[in-house]
Scaffold this motif. Structure first.
Motif, short mmCIF file in Angstrom:
data_model
loop_
_atom_site.label_atom_id
_atom_site.label_comp_id
_atom_site.label_asym_id
_atom_site.label_seq_id
_atom_site.Cartn_x
_atom_site.Cartn_y
_atom_site.Cartn_z
N HIS A 1 0.80 -1.22 0.00
CA HIS A 1 0.00 0.00 0.00
C HIS A 1 0.84 1.28 0.00
CE1 HIS A 1 -3.07 -2.89 0.90
NE2 HIS A 1 -4.00 -1.98 0.89
N THR A 2 2.09 1.20 0.40
CA THR A 2 2.91 2.42 0.42
C THR A 2 3.00 3.01 -0.98
OG1 THR A 2 4.18 1.50 2.25
CG2 THR A 2 5.11 3.41 1.14
N LEU A 3 3.34 2.18 -1.94
CA LEU A 3 3.35 2.63 -3.34
C LEU A 3 1.93 2.74 -3.88
CD1 LEU A 3 4.85 3.41 -5.91
CD2 LEU A 3 5.00 0.97 -6.47
N GLY A 4 1.08 1.78 -3.56
CA GLY A 4 -0.28 1.77 -4.11
C GLY A 4 -1.06 3.03 -3.78
N TYR B 1 -3.91 -8.11 -14.89
CA TYR B 1 -3.58 -6.91 -14.10
C TYR B 1 -2.80 -5.93 -14.98
CZ TYR B 1 -5.03 -9.06 -9.69
OH TYR B 1 -5.76 -9.62 -8.68
N PRO B 2 -3.15 -4.65 -14.94
CA PRO B 2 -2.41 -3.64 -15.73
C PRO B 2 -1.07 -3.35 -15.09
CG PRO B 2 -4.15 -2.60 -14.45
CD PRO B 2 -4.29 -4.07 -14.22
N LEU B 3 0.00 -3.89 -15.66
CA LEU B 3 1.32 -3.75 -15.06
C LEU B 3 2.13 -2.62 -15.70
CD1 LEU B 3 2.25 -7.53 -14.67
CD2 LEU B 3 1.19 -5.99 -13.01
N ASN B 4 1.49 -1.89 -16.60
CA ASN B 4 2.14 -0.71 -17.16
C ASN B 4 1.46 0.54 -16.60
OD1 ASN B 4 -0.25 -1.37 -18.52
ND2 ASN B 4 0.30 -0.16 -20.29
N MET B 5 2.20 1.60 -16.48
CA MET B 5 1.64 2.85 -15.98
C MET B 5 2.51 4.00 -16.47
SD MET B 5 2.82 2.77 -11.98
CE MET B 5 4.57 2.72 -11.54
N PRO B 6 1.97 5.21 -16.47
CA PRO B 6 2.80 6.35 -16.86
C PRO B 6 3.97 6.50 -15.88
CG PRO B 6 0.48 6.97 -16.74
CD PRO B 6 0.59 5.61 -16.13
N TYR B 7 5.13 6.86 -16.42
CA TYR B 7 6.28 7.08 -15.54
C TYR B 7 6.00 8.30 -14.66
CZ TYR B 7 11.09 7.69 -13.95
OH TYR B 7 12.22 7.81 -13.17
N VAL B 8 6.20 8.13 -13.37
CA VAL B 8 6.03 9.22 -12.42
C VAL B 8 7.37 9.48 -11.76
CG1 VAL B 8 4.79 10.03 -10.37
CG2 VAL B 8 3.65 8.46 -11.97
N GLU B 9 7.77 10.75 -11.71
CA GLU B 9 9.07 11.08 -11.13
C GLU B 9 9.15 10.54 -9.70
OE1 GLU B 9 7.06 13.13 -12.62
OE2 GLU B 9 8.16 13.75 -14.42
N PRO B 10 10.22 9.79 -9.41
CA PRO B 10 10.34 9.21 -8.06
C PRO B 10 10.24 10.25 -6.94
CG PRO B 10 11.93 8.20 -9.53
CD PRO B 10 11.28 9.33 -10.29
N GLU B 11 10.70 11.46 -7.19
CA GLU B 11 10.61 12.50 -6.17
C GLU B 11 9.16 12.81 -5.81
OE1 GLU B 11 14.44 12.98 -8.38
OE2 GLU B 11 12.33 12.77 -8.96
N ARG B 12 8.29 12.80 -6.82
CA ARG B 12 6.87 13.05 -6.56
C ARG B 12 6.24 11.89 -5.78
NH1 ARG B 12 3.45 13.64 -11.42
NH2 ARG B 12 1.94 14.48 -9.92
N ILE B 13 6.64 10.67 -6.10
CA ILE B 13 6.11 9.52 -5.38
C ILE B 13 6.54 9.56 -3.92
CG2 ILE B 13 6.11 7.00 -5.21
CD1 ILE B 13 6.51 6.88 -8.24
N ILE B 14 7.82 9.88 -3.69
CA ILE B 14 8.32 9.93 -2.32
C ILE B 14 7.62 11.03 -1.53
CG2 ILE B 14 10.36 10.53 -0.93
CD1 ILE B 14 12.03 9.00 -2.96
N LYS C 1 4.62 12.08 -1.93
CA LYS C 1 3.28 11.59 -1.59
C LYS C 1 3.34 10.51 -0.52
CE LYS C 1 0.23 13.01 -3.37
NZ LYS C 1 -0.68 14.12 -3.00
N MET C 2 4.35 9.64 -0.60
CA MET C 2 4.51 8.61 0.42
C MET C 2 4.68 9.22 1.81
SD MET C 2 7.10 5.85 -1.33
CE MET C 2 6.55 4.55 -2.42
N LYS C 3 5.33 10.36 1.88
CA LYS C 3 5.60 10.97 3.17
C LYS C 3 4.35 11.56 3.81
CE LYS C 3 10.53 11.77 2.74
NZ LYS C 3 11.66 12.71 2.82
N LYS C 4 3.28 11.65 3.05
CA LYS C 4 2.00 12.09 3.62
C LYS C 4 1.18 10.90 4.11
CE LYS C 4 1.46 16.45 1.12
NZ LYS C 4 2.73 16.51 0.40
N ASP C 5 1.70 9.68 3.91
CA ASP C 5 1.01 8.49 4.37
C ASP C 5 1.05 8.41 5.89
OD1 ASP C 5 1.03 5.37 5.07
OD2 ASP C 5 0.01 5.64 3.15
N LYS C 6 0.01 7.81 6.47
CA LYS C 6 -0.08 7.71 7.93
C LYS C 6 1.03 6.86 8.53
CE LYS C 6 -4.15 5.92 7.66
NZ LYS C 6 -4.13 5.86 6.18
#
Length: 359
Positions: A241-244, A295-308, A310-315
Motif C-alpha cells: 500500500h505504500t506505493l499503491g 492486471y495492468p502492469l504498465n503505468m505512466p512514468y512518475v518522477e520518483p521525487e513526486r512519489i516519495i 506523496k509517500m511521506k504524507k502516508d499515515k
C-alpha cells in the motif's frame, strides 16, 4: 454458510459469509433498532438495494445513494449524509447499513462513528476487496492531500457478506479484491498464497471464493485483535500500500482500482525486500500470475521525487522517514525504514523495468 467472530477492543462482532444473505438481512442483526438508514452507491443500489429493503419491510427503513468511487469519500458526502440522518430522524438507537464496497463502508462507517457521537453500523460488502475493509474497524474519508487522512477506529456491529453479490462485479474489481487476498496470504499463510497463485480468476466458484475470503478475514482478524489501533503489527497490513496509495493519489482516484495498484505495490515490495535483505522472493511467479490474469502492469512514468513526497504524507510515515512493509520470505513480514536515496533508486528502476517488460 460460514461464520467467524472478530474480537475488537470495544466489542466482539460476528462475520457471516454465504449466499443470498441479503434476502434475510434482519436475521443477522445483533439487536433491534428504532430506524435504519441504508447507505449505498449508484451501481449497488440498482442491483441489491430493493432486496435488502424488502427483507426489512417490517422495519422503519430509509436509504440514500451516494456517487460511485473514491470521489464519494469526501467531506461534502460526509456532511450530506449527516444532514440526511438528521432529516430522517435517526436517533442513538438507530442503525446505519453500509451496502457496497470499501468506499461505501468507509464513508458510512465514519458517519456512524460521528453521528450523535456514535451509533451502530453493519457492513454488507458487495465486493471482494471489501472483505478486507469491512473488518478491522477503520473508517475514513479522503483529503485532497492524501487517502484516508480523516477518520477513526470504529468497529461494526456485524458483517453480513452475501457472496452472490460478487457475481455482478466487473473484472477489474475482481482483480482488485483478489490483490488484498494475496496480501493477507503473503503476510501469514504460505499455503494459502500457493493456493491463490494457481487460480484463474475467470473461473472462481462461489464455494471456493467463500472459503478463501473467510481465510483472508481470519488472517486480518488475527492481526487486528492483537493491534487494533495500529501501533505495532497491524502496520503489516500496509504491505503493497505504500506505493499503491501514492499512485492512487498521483494518477487520480479511479485511474486504476485500488487493488490493481496494490498489486503493483506488492511487486515493488518484493523488489525492495530482495535488495534490502539480499534474498530471492517468488517475484517472477507473482509477476506471471498478475500478467496472466489481466492486471495492468504498465503505468505512466512518475518522477520518483513526486512519489516519495506523496509517500511521506502516508499515515505510516515516521518522522518524515518512509516505512515500508517488506518480506523476509512468504509469511515473514518486517517493517523497515527506507532512506530517500534508496527509494529514489528503487522507484526509478522498478518503473523502468515494468515499462521495458510491457512495451
Amino acid at each position: 454458510m460460514r461464520h467467524t467472530t472478530i474480537e475488537a477492543l470495544s466489542h466482539s462482532y460476528p462475520v457471516h459469509i454465504g449466499g443470498d444473505l441479503r434476502y434475510e438481512t434482519g436475521r443477522y442483526f445483533p439487536k433491534s433498532y428504532s430506524s435504519i438508514l441504508i447507505i449505498t452507491d449508484e451501481t449497488v443500489a440498482a442491483h441489491y438495494l430493493p432486496d435488502v429493503k424488502k427483507s426489512l419491510s417490517q422495519e422503519t427503513v430509509f436509504s440514500h445513494v451516494i456517487p460511485e468511487g473514491e470521489k464519494a469519500k469526501s467531506i461534502e458526502t460526509f456532511y450530506q449524509l449527516h444532514t440526511k440522518a438528521i432529516e430522517y430522524g435517526l436517533d442513538r438507537q438507530s442503525l446505519i447499513i453500509a451496502l457496497g464496497g470499501g468506499v461505501v463502508g468507509d464513508v458510512a462507517g465514519f458517519v456512524a462513528a460521528t453521528f450523535m457521537r456514535g451509533i451502530d453500523f453493519i457492513q454488507m460488502p458487495t465486493t471482494i476487496l471489501a472483505h478486507d475493509s469491512s473488518v478491522g474497524g477503520k473508517v475514513a474519508i479522503n483529503h485532497e492531500h492524501g487517502k484516508n487522512l480523516i477518520g477513526s477506529f470504529y468497529a461494526p456491529a456485524a458483517v453480513i457478506y452475501d457472496v452472490q453479490t460478487l457475481h455482478t462485479l466487473p473484472v477489474d474489481e475482481i482483480r482488485s479484491g483478489y490483490a488484498e487476498l494475496l496480501k493477507e496470504a503473503l503476510l501469514a499463510d504460505s499455503d494459502l498464497y500457493q493456493s491463490l497463485i494457481t487460480i484463474d480468476l475467470s473461473s472462481l466458484s462461489s464455494q471456493d471464493l467463500s472459503d478463501k475470503l473467510l481465510k483472508g478475514i481470519k488472517i486480518k482478524a488475527g492481526i487486528v485483535e492483537v493491534d487494533e489501533r495500529e501501533s505495532g503489527i497491524r502496520k503489516h497490513l500496509n504491505l503493497g500500500h505504500t506505493l499503491g496509495h501514492a499512485l492512487e493519489s498521483l494518477l487520480g482516484y479511479g485511474y486504476r482500482t485500488h487493488g490493481e495498484l496494490v498489486a503493483l505495490g506488492l511487486l515493488f515490495a518484493f523488489r525492495v525486500s530482495e535488495k534490502t535483505f539480499s534474498l530471492e522472493l517468488p517475484y517472477e511467479q507473482l509477476y506471471t500470475w498478475l500478467k496472466r490474469n489481466g492486471y495492468p502492469l504498465n503505468m505512466p512514468y512518475v518522477e520518483p521525487e513526486r512519489i516519495i513526497s506523496k509517500m511521506k504524507k502516508d499515515k505510516k510515515t515516521l518522522r518524515t522517514t518512509i516505512q515500508m512493509v517488506l518480506l523476509k520470505g512468504v509469511s515473514k513480514p518486517a517493517l523497515m525504514e527506507i532512506t530517500d536515496d534508496n527509494l529514489l533508486e528503487y522507484l526509478d528502476g522498478f518503473q523502468k523495468e515494468l515499462a521495458q517488460r510491457n512495451s
